[in-house]
Structures are given as structure tokens and as C-alpha cells.
Scaffold this active site. Structure first.
Site, mmCIF file in Angstrom:
data_model
loop_
_atom_site.group_PDB
_atom_site.id
_atom_site.type_symbol
_atom_site.label_atom_id
_atom_site.label_comp_id
_atom_site.label_asym_id
_atom_site.label_seq_id
_atom_site.Cartn_x
_atom_site.Cartn_y
_atom_site.Cartn_z
ATOM 1 N N GLY A 70 1.009 -1.252 0.089
ATOM 2 C CA GLY A 70 -0.021 -0.044 0.032
ATOM 3 C C GLY A 70 0.878 1.245 -0.152
ATOM 4 O O GLY A 70 0.513 2.286 -0.645
ATOM 5 N N SER A 71 1.948 1.276 0.709
ATOM 6 C CA SER A 71 2.843 2.450 0.736
ATOM 7 C C SER A 71 3.305 2.855 -0.447
ATOM 8 O O SER A 71 3.278 4.015 -0.954
ATOM 9 C CB SER A 71 4.071 2.278 1.749
ATOM 10 O OG SER A 71 3.312 2.184 3.165
ATOM 11 N N CYS A 324 1.487 2.305 13.097
ATOM 12 C CA CYS A 324 2.610 3.009 12.608
ATOM 13 C C CYS A 324 3.183 4.132 13.500
ATOM 14 O O CYS A 324 4.134 4.685 13.499
ATOM 15 C CB CYS A 324 2.237 3.636 11.103
ATOM 16 S SG CYS A 324 1.118 2.530 10.143
HETATM 17 C C1 LIG Z 1 -1.632 -0.444 6.011
HETATM 18 C C2 LIG Z 1 -1.902 0.820 5.304
HETATM 19 C C3 LIG Z 1 -1.123 1.429 4.400
HETATM 20 C C4 LIG Z 1 0.116 0.717 3.917
HETATM 21 O O1 LIG Z 1 0.276 -0.461 3.453
HETATM 22 P P1 LIG Z 1 1.465 -1.402 3.346
HETATM 23 O O2 LIG Z 1 1.227 -2.539 2.321
HETATM 24 O O3 LIG Z 1 1.688 -1.873 4.757
HETATM 25 O O4 LIG Z 1 2.616 -0.619 2.865
HETATM 26 C C5 LIG Z 1 -1.602 2.309 3.700
HETATM 27 N N1 LIG Z 1 -2.772 3.217 3.816
HETATM 28 C C6 LIG Z 1 -3.807 2.508 4.786
HETATM 29 C C7 LIG Z 1 -5.046 3.256 4.889
HETATM 30 C C8 LIG Z 1 -3.291 1.330 5.414
HETATM 31 O O5 LIG Z 1 -4.107 0.932 6.486
#
Ligand SMILES: *Cc1c(COP(=O)(O)O)cnc(C)c1O
Length: 396
Positions: A70-71, A324
Site C-alpha cells: 500500500g505504501s 505506524c
Molecule cells: C496499512 C495501510 C497502508 C500501508 O500499506 P502497506 O502494504 O503496509 O505498505 C496504507 N494506507 C492505509 C490506509 C493502510 O491501512
């Protein structure tokens, strides 16, 4: 009793995802870019996973870019859209104060690079409105980024309406849907979404893999340069087992999405009702426009960290704010954004239920949280001051 109630931080990888990953590692070891038969077999498996994920979002397979999570998807979306804007002399971005740090920190960096960012205030109920977005858009706005569902307080934003505002204004619209994909029904076309981020490990897929939906015709520059993978949009040999595992997890989550939500919502509401009985406590975010599994509370007169540790002793794994930000002494930016004052924001608890949460577990959660909050207050000097009237209560 053991209750994992931290599914917003990460989920347990499902047996179907593990099975799919192991099978892929064993049988499909080729590089999808290789021209020989072993490589072409891998390319077929990759294309199948891409088709299945695209079908769950209502987009075409070619509109998906696989990422490391997600990041990366958030970084890629914001940077890609910002560069497109800059090429047209548009360097203003609209977002919200309660985004994930993957969005907020990228925006801060873009500001250092000459972009201007407007962060919308979030209402007390944890929602931003399409009217706020409309009012913030300027002639030089190139991008709006509003998260689909918040990772701490679970509130679900009016994405289709915000998308319509952006489409009408000719501004690109990105949504960080990491908490929503697999948990809510999503259709990127019907909701006027141009860019959408998702992550495998938030819906029982593996960690370290995600995807970015990029609407056809949008030519965004890659974040990672190198080979021609992902149609020149993301270099690096594809992590095929992870991608296949993510597709398996998403298929499973989406196939049961409606029934899971129908089962979880009454459990969530029972938990909210049970915790609301605790005095000087408040639910964070709208009671109904929230993820089926999210319960977030503030309790006056206690520290969230102590609450977490004592709950862990009772077999309950929860979180205060997001994974986080824990470990830092600053209260959650999300709780501050919805107007919680520092003292109250420090006493926060997030319980994120999973598909398999039972009513018996919810009863235990209510009992355990009530017990621990009562105990922590009994030893809290702040609570004593509140009770004696030396300090006014903030929460009713
Ligand atoms: C967990 C999360 C991310 C980051 O995703 P990763 O795969 O851990 O990098 C980004 N945005 C939201 C809203 C999240 O909950």
C-alpha cells in the site's frame, strides 16, 4: 481466550492464500518476462491473477500495476499525478488531515519540491464532504487524494460523490483504499476513481504486495526505474507467489464480502454499545458510516499503551491508534484531526474484528476492556483529579 482484534494493522494470511503461494513457488518458478515455455507459464499465471483482481475492482487488467504494498502504491499515485499536473503548470493538491502517513509524508515531500497542499479538516464524525472538496479545488489543482476508509477510526468517506466532484472539475482523484478493498464493495468506474491503492495483507493476503489501479489513458511516470515490467510502469521481476496469494485472498474476501459484513456489523454494534456504558468514554467516528469490523474509543483518564499491555495479558491483541504511530509519544494525528484534545487522544483503543470473530468473543472483549479501564483509572492520578473536580471532564 485469545482474541486477535488488530486486523486493521495486519491480518492472518488465509490458508487459501498460503496454498496458492506455495503451489506457485513450487510449480511456477519462471520469470514472466522470459520467452521460453517456463517463463510463459509464469506470465499466464500472472495474467490470471491480474484478471481476477481487476474483476473485483471493476477495472481492466491492464489498469493494474503490482507494487510492494500500500505504501508504494500511495507514493506512486501521488508522485505520478503530481508530475502530470506539473507538466501542465498545475501544482496544487487537495487531501485530508487524517490520511495514512504513506500519503501525508509523500505530500510533505512534494511540498518541499514546490507543490502546494491543502489538507481538508475532518468533521468530528470522521468524515469529509464532497462540498469541502469542491470548495478546495482551484484552477491550479491537479489532484485530490481522499482515503476510502480510515485505518484508525474506520469511517467510510463518500467516495463516489467526491469522485464526481473531481471528474466535473477535471481533477485527478486518488483514493487510498487499503482498508476498504476486500471489506466493502468497490467499483472504480462507478465511483469515478482515477487511482486506487490496495494492499494484500489487509485482507488475509501476504505482506509486501499490493497494487495501484491507474485509469486507462493516464500515463504516470514510474517510481521505480528499470526493466519493462508492468508495461514500463513498475520495474522489477514480479513477485509471482505473493501476487497469486493476494488474488486468492481477494477472491475469498470478495466472495463472502456481503455476508461477512452482515455478520460483523451487529457484533461491532454490540461491542460499541457495551463499551459506551463505560463512563467518560466516547466512540471515535460516525456510528454507522464505518468499516464492519472497526471499533475505536477514547477513555478519559488513562493511557492507551497501558490499556494495550494489560489487554494483551488477558489474551486480547488490540491497538491504540495505528501500528505506524505507536511507539511515538505523539497522540494519533487522526484523533487530533477529529478534534480530540491531546489528553483524551492518549487514551485511545482500536479493536478491529476479523471475519471469524464470534459473539462470545465480543462479550469477552466488553468484559476485559471494562475491567482494565476501571483498574487503570483506580491507579491514575489524572482520574483522581477528574473525580475530585480539580480538573473538568472533557468527555461526558
Ligand atoms: C496499512 C495501510 C497502508 C500501508 O500499506 P502497506 O502494504 O503496509 O505498505 C496504507 N494506507 C492505509 C490506509 C493502510 O491501512
Amino acid at each position: 481466550m485469545q482474541i486477535y482484534a488488530d486486523n486493521a494493522a495486519t491480518t492472518q494470511t488465509s490458508p487459501a492464500a498460503i496454498e496458492a503461494m506455495v503451489t506457485t513457488m513450487r510449480e511456477t518458478y519462471g520469470n514472466p518476462s522470459s520467452l521460453h515455455s517456463v517463463g510463459q507459464k509464469a506470465a499466464e499465471v500472472l495474467a490470471d491473477a491480474r484478471r481476477r483482481i481487476a474483476a473485483r475492482l471493476g477495472c481492466e487488467p491492464s489498469e493494474l500495476i503490482f507494487t510492494s504494498g500500500g505504501s508504494e502504491a500511495d507514493n506512486q499515485a501521488l508522485r505520478g499525478a503530481a508530475l502530470l499536473g506539473a507538466a501542465k503548470g498545475k501544482k496544487h493538491i487537495v487531501s485530508t488531515a487524517f490520511e495514512h502517513h504513506a500519503v501525508l509524508h509523500t505530500l510533505r515531500r512534494l511540498e518541499q519540491e514546490g507543490f502546494t497542499v491543502t489538507l481538508l479538516d475532518v468533521h468530528e464524525n470522521g468524515l469529509v464532504t464532497p462540498e469541502q472538496v469542491r470548495a478546495a479545488i482551484r484552477p491550479d489543482t491537479c489532484l485530490v487524494s481522499v482515503m476510502y476508509a480510515n485505518n484508525e477510526i474506520g469511517t467510510i468517506q463518500p467516495i463516489a460523490e467526491i469522485g464526481a466532484v473531481c471528474r466535473e472539475a477535471g481533477v485527478l482523484f486518488h483514493t487510498d483504499a487499503v482498508q476498504a478493498v476486500g471489506h466493502l464493495a468497490i467499483d472504480v468506474k462507478a465511483e469515478n476513481i482515477d487511482l486506487l491503492s490496495l494492499s494484500g495483507h489487509k485482507f488475509h493476503g501476504p505482506r509486501g504486495v499490493g497494487a495501484l489501479y491507474v485509469r486507462k489513458g493516464l500515463r504516470i511516470a514510474p517510481l521505480i526505474e528499470g526493466g519493462a515490467q508492468e508495461r514500463n510502469r513498475r520495474a522489477g521481476t514480479e513477485d509471482l507467489p505473493a501476487i497469486v496469494g493476494m488474488a486468492a485472498a481477494l477472491d475469498e474476501a470478495c466472495a463472502h464480502q456481503a455476508e461477512t459484513a452482515a455478520r460483523l456489523i451487529p457484533l461491532r454494534d454490540k461491542l460499541i454499545a457495551g463499551l459506551s456504558v463505560i463512563p467518560h468514554a466516547a466512540l471515535n467516528g460516525d456510528a454507522r458510516k464505518r468499516l464492519p469490523g472497526n471499533v475505536s474509543f477514547c477513555f478519559e483518564g488513562i493511557e492507551g499503551e497501558s490499556l494495550l499491555l494489560l489487554l494483551d495479558d488477558k489474551g486480547v491483541q488490540a491497538s491504540s491508534g495505528s501500528a505506524c504511530t505507536s511507539g511515538s509519544l505523539d497522540p494519533s494525528h487522526v484523533l487530533l484531526a477529529i478534534g480530540r484534545v491531546h489528553d483524551v487522544a492518549h487514551g485511545s483503543l482500536r479493536l478491529s474484528l476479523g471475519e471469524d470473530t464470534t459473539e462470545e468473543q465480543v462479550d469477552y472483549l466488553i468484559h476485559a476492556v471494562t475491567q482494565v479501564v476501571t483498574y487503570l483509572r483506580s491507579i491514575s492520578p489524572v482520574w483522581r483529579e477528574l473525580q475530585s473536580g480539580a480538573r473538568p471532564y472533557i468527555l461526558p
